[in-house]
Scaffold this motif. Structure first.
Motif, PDB file in Angstrom:
ATOM      1  N   LEU A  82       0.657  -1.254  -0.065  1.00 47.51           N
ATOM      2  CA  LEU A  82       0.016  -0.124   0.224  1.00 47.51           C
ATOM      3  C   LEU A  82       0.863   1.313  -0.010  1.00 47.51           C
ATOM      4  CD1 LEU A  82      -2.947   0.883   0.059  1.00 47.51           C
ATOM      5  CD2 LEU A  82      -2.700   1.061   2.428  1.00 47.51           C
ATOM      6  N   GLU A  83       1.908   1.258   0.770  1.00 46.50           N
ATOM      7  CA  GLU A  83       2.853   2.495   0.836  1.00 46.50           C
ATOM      8  C   GLU A  83       3.560   2.659  -0.563  1.00 46.50           C
ATOM      9  OE1 GLU A  83       5.866   1.998   3.961  1.00 46.50           O
ATOM     10  OE2 GLU A  83       4.256   1.861   5.274  1.00 46.50           O
ATOM     11  N   GLN A  84       3.939   1.526  -1.342  1.00 47.12           N
ATOM     12  CA  GLN A  84       4.495   1.526  -2.417  1.00 47.12           C
ATOM     13  C   GLN A  84       3.551   2.181  -3.646  1.00 47.12           C
ATOM     14  OE1 GLN A  84       7.868   1.250  -3.102  1.00 47.12           O
ATOM     15  NE2 GLN A  84       7.873   1.120  -0.952  1.00 47.12           N
ATOM     16  N   ILE A  85       2.198   1.818  -3.566  1.00 45.62           N
ATOM     17  CA  ILE A  85       1.318   1.990  -4.355  1.00 45.62           C
ATOM     18  C   ILE A  85       1.225   3.669  -4.245  1.00 45.62           C
ATOM     19  CG2 ILE A  85      -1.136   2.209  -5.051  1.00 45.62           C
ATOM     20  CD1 ILE A  85      -1.033  -0.708  -4.479  1.00 45.62           C
ATOM     21  N   MET A  86       1.095   4.193  -2.929  1.00 46.56           N
ATOM     22  CA  MET A  86       0.740   5.711  -2.654  1.00 46.56           C
ATOM     23  C   MET A  86       2.108   6.413  -3.093  1.00 46.56           C
ATOM     24  SD  MET A  86      -1.281   5.238   0.930  1.00 46.56           S
ATOM     25  CE  MET A  86      -1.608   6.799   1.094  1.00 46.56           C
ATOM     26  N   LYS A  87       3.071   5.970  -3.147  1.00 47.58           N
ATOM     27  CA  LYS A  87       4.365   6.601  -3.457  1.00 47.58           C
ATOM     28  C   LYS A  87       4.571   6.825  -4.994  1.00 47.58           C
ATOM     29  CE  LYS A  87       7.545   5.377   0.459  1.00 47.58           C
ATOM     30  NZ  LYS A  87       8.855   4.515   0.488  1.00 47.58           N
ATOM     31  N   ASP A  88       4.191   5.593  -5.672  1.00 43.98           N
ATOM     32  CA  ASP A  88       4.135   5.631  -7.075  1.00 43.98           C
ATOM     33  C   ASP A  88       2.935   6.495  -7.734  1.00 43.98           C
ATOM     34  OD1 ASP A  88       6.104   3.860  -7.109  1.00 43.98           O
ATOM     35  OD2 ASP A  88       4.827   2.145  -7.727  1.00 43.98           O
ATOM     36  N   LEU A  89       1.934   6.485  -6.935  1.00 40.78           N
ATOM     37  CA  LEU A  89       0.674   7.350  -7.353  1.00 40.78           C
ATOM     38  C   LEU A  89       1.163   8.881  -7.321  1.00 40.78           C
ATOM     39  CD1 LEU A  89      -2.094   7.474  -8.422  1.00 40.78           C
ATOM     40  CD2 LEU A  89      -2.853   7.459  -6.387  1.00 40.78           C
ATOM     41  N   TYR A  90       1.558   9.238  -6.287  1.00 41.09           N
ATOM     42  CA  TYR A  90       2.367  10.512  -5.971  1.00 41.09           C
ATOM     43  C   TYR A  90       3.227  10.944  -6.967  1.00 41.09           C
ATOM     44  CZ  TYR A  90       4.481  14.564  -3.577  1.00 41.09           C
ATOM     45  OH  TYR A  90       5.068  15.927  -3.414  1.00 41.09           O
ATOM     46  N   ARG A  91       4.272  10.287  -7.123  1.00 38.54           N
ATOM     47  CA  ARG A  91       5.377  10.579  -8.064  1.00 38.54           C
ATOM     48  C   ARG A  91       4.657  10.585  -9.183  1.00 38.54           C
ATOM     49  NH1 ARG A  91       7.332   7.387 -11.642  1.00 38.54           N
ATOM     50  NH2 ARG A  91       6.631   5.424 -10.799  1.00 38.54           N
ATOM     51  N   LEU A  92       3.843   9.671 -10.017  1.00 40.01           N
ATOM     52  CA  LEU A  92       3.124   9.905 -11.199  1.00 40.01           C
ATOM     53  C   LEU A  92       2.349  11.059 -11.368  1.00 40.01           C
ATOM     54  CD1 LEU A  92       1.994   6.299 -11.969  1.00 40.01           C
ATOM     55  CD2 LEU A  92       3.422   7.530 -13.278  1.00 40.01           C
ATOM     56  N   ARG A  93       1.454  11.611 -10.465  1.00 41.29           N
ATOM     57  CA  ARG A  93       0.944  12.736 -10.535  1.00 41.29           C
ATOM     58  C   ARG A  93       1.673  13.978 -10.638  1.00 41.29           C
ATOM     59  NH1 ARG A  93      -3.706  11.246  -5.896  1.00 41.29           N
ATOM     60  NH2 ARG A  93      -4.818  10.097  -7.700  1.00 41.29           N
ATOM     61  N   ARG A  94       2.880  14.060  -9.809  1.00 41.07           N
ATOM     62  CA  ARG A  94       3.725  15.199  -9.953  1.00 41.07           C
ATOM     63  C   ARG A  94       4.333  15.118 -11.371  1.00 41.07           C
ATOM     64  NH1 ARG A  94       8.090  14.523  -5.631  1.00 41.07           N
ATOM     65  NH2 ARG A  94       9.105  13.110  -7.253  1.00 41.07           N
ATOM     66  N   GLU A  95       4.949  14.081 -11.758  1.00 42.34           N
ATOM     67  CA  GLU A  95       5.459  13.875 -13.259  1.00 42.34           C
ATOM     68  C   GLU A  95       4.647  14.357 -14.257  1.00 42.34           C
ATOM     69  OE1 GLU A  95       8.448  13.600 -16.006  1.00 42.34           O
ATOM     70  OE2 GLU A  95       8.896  13.424 -13.779  1.00 42.34           O
ATOM     71  N   LEU A  96       3.297  14.084 -14.203  1.00 40.35           N
ATOM     72  CA  LEU A  96       2.249  14.481 -15.204  1.00 40.35           C
ATOM     73  C   LEU A  96       2.043  16.084 -15.001  1.00 40.35           C
ATOM     74  CD1 LEU A  96      -0.386  11.649 -14.929  1.00 40.35           C
ATOM     75  CD2 LEU A  96       1.000  12.164 -16.965  1.00 40.35           C
ATOM     76  N   LYS A  97       1.824  16.373 -13.763  1.00 41.63           N
ATOM     77  CA  LYS A  97       1.798  17.993 -13.560  1.00 41.63           C
ATOM     78  C   LYS A  97       3.010  18.808 -14.263  1.00 41.63           C
ATOM     79  CE  LYS A  97       0.650  21.305  -9.946  1.00 41.63           C
ATOM     80  NZ  LYS A  97       0.188  21.511  -8.678  1.00 41.63           N
ATOM     81  N   GLN A  98       4.062  18.136 -14.062  1.00 38.70           N
ATOM     82  CA  GLN A  98       5.382  18.843 -14.846  1.00 38.70           C
ATOM     83  C   GLN A  98       5.105  18.845 -16.200  1.00 38.70           C
ATOM     84  OE1 GLN A  98       8.647  16.900 -13.117  1.00 38.70           O
ATOM     85  NE2 GLN A  98       8.756  18.063 -11.058  1.00 38.70           N
ATOM     86  N   ARG A  99       4.716  17.706 -16.854  1.00 36.67           N
ATOM     87  CA  ARG A  99       4.557  17.645 -18.291  1.00 36.67           C
ATOM     88  C   ARG A  99       3.280  18.260 -18.760  1.00 36.67           C
ATOM     89  NH1 ARG A  99       7.233  12.118 -20.414  1.00 36.67           N
ATOM     90  NH2 ARG A  99       8.873  11.950 -18.794  1.00 36.67           N
ATOM     91  N   ASN A 100       2.604  18.904 -17.812  1.00 41.18           N
ATOM     92  CA  ASN A 100       1.107  19.718 -18.165  1.00 41.18           C
ATOM     93  C   ASN A 100       0.261  18.713 -18.885  1.00 41.18           C
ATOM     94  OD1 ASN A 100      -0.245  21.907 -18.482  1.00 41.18           O
ATOM     95  ND2 ASN A 100       0.295  22.731 -20.019  1.00 41.18           N
ATOM     96  N   ILE A 101       0.258  17.636 -18.235  1.00 36.95           N
ATOM     97  CA  ILE A 101      -0.967  16.799 -18.705  1.00 36.95           C
ATOM     98  C   ILE A 101      -1.722  16.601 -17.405  1.00 36.95           C
ATOM     99  CG2 ILE A 101      -1.401  14.315 -19.197  1.00 36.95           C
ATOM    100  CD1 ILE A 101       1.503  14.211 -20.206  1.00 36.95           C
ATOM    101  N   ARG A 102      -3.296  16.811 -17.882  1.00 38.34           N
ATOM    102  CA  ARG A 102      -4.145  16.538 -16.737  1.00 38.34           C
ATOM    103  C   ARG A 102      -5.274  15.646 -16.977  1.00 38.34           C
ATOM    104  NH1 ARG A 102      -7.130  21.960 -15.856  1.00 38.34           N
ATOM    105  NH2 ARG A 102      -6.867  21.766 -18.354  1.00 38.34           N
ATOM    106  N   ILE A 103      -5.547  14.764 -16.107  1.00 34.47           N
ATOM    107  CA  ILE A 103      -6.492  13.823 -16.132  1.00 34.47           C
ATOM    108  C   ILE A 103      -7.770  14.515 -15.816  1.00 34.47           C
ATOM    109  CG2 ILE A 103      -7.617  11.595 -15.492  1.00 34.47           C
ATOM    110  CD1 ILE A 103      -4.717  10.561 -15.047  1.00 34.47           C
ATOM    111  N   LEU A 104      -9.026  14.628 -16.432  1.00 36.39           N
ATOM    112  CA  LEU A 104      -9.955  15.445 -16.075  1.00 36.39           C
ATOM    113  C   LEU A 104     -11.254  14.681 -15.249  1.00 36.39           C
ATOM    114  CD1 LEU A 104     -10.448  17.833 -19.190  1.00 36.39           C
ATOM    115  CD2 LEU A 104      -9.317  18.283 -16.926  1.00 36.39           C
ATOM    116  N   THR A 105     -11.925  13.935 -15.895  1.00 37.92           N
ATOM    117  CA  THR A 105     -13.022  13.294 -15.526  1.00 37.92           C
ATOM    118  C   THR A 105     -13.292  11.756 -15.751  1.00 37.92           C
ATOM    119  OG1 THR A 105     -14.466  13.812 -17.398  1.00 37.92           O
ATOM    120  CG2 THR A 105     -14.335  15.361 -15.535  1.00 37.92           C
TER     121      THR A 105
END
Length: 121
Positions: A82-105
């Motif tokens: 569970l901790e690894q999943i949460m770390k991966d999710l945080y890292r992915l969201r940050r990377e997508l934000k840096q690349r200016n990619i947003r998941i909407l709905t």
């Protein structure tokens, strides 16, 4: 696609090189707005990881009420996953934000889930 794309005269000396370059630049898609294979993988992971998190949390809740001998071991492994999943999710969201990619709905229609995203505008 225009008529000139498959025409062999397009490749002849009738056209100036600069005209060919201008034509190709106008008809190429904007490279900044195209999503790469790596970014698609990141989007897929970002969409699937919350579901995986939910599944692991439910498994941990079931294990807590079980009478299994290895209950503590299973709980520790579940917490680590569970901790690894949460770390991966945080890292992915940050990377997508840096690349200016947003998941909407997220929309669901007949057992099919649709996700919409913006890629650099």
């Amino acid at each position: 696609m225009s008529k000139l794309d498959k025409n062999e005269r397009w490749k002849s000396k009738m056209l100036l090189t600069e005209h060919v370059e201008q034509y190709e630049q106008q008809h190429l898609p904007h490279p900044g707005k195209i999503i790469t294979a790596e970014e698609r993988t990141m989007l897929r992971d970002c969409i699937l990881l919350p579901y995986m998190e939910t599944m692991v949390q439910k498994s941990i809740a079931e294990i807590e009420y079980s009478t299994n001998i290895l209950k503590r071991l299973y709980l520790a492994a579940g917490q680590y996953i569970l901790e690894q999943i949460m770390k991966d999710l945080y890292r992915l969201r940050r990377e997508l934000k840096q690349r200016n990619i947003r998941i909407l709905t997220e929309e669901q229609s007949d057992l099919v889930v649709y996700h919409y995203f913006y890629c650099r505008g």
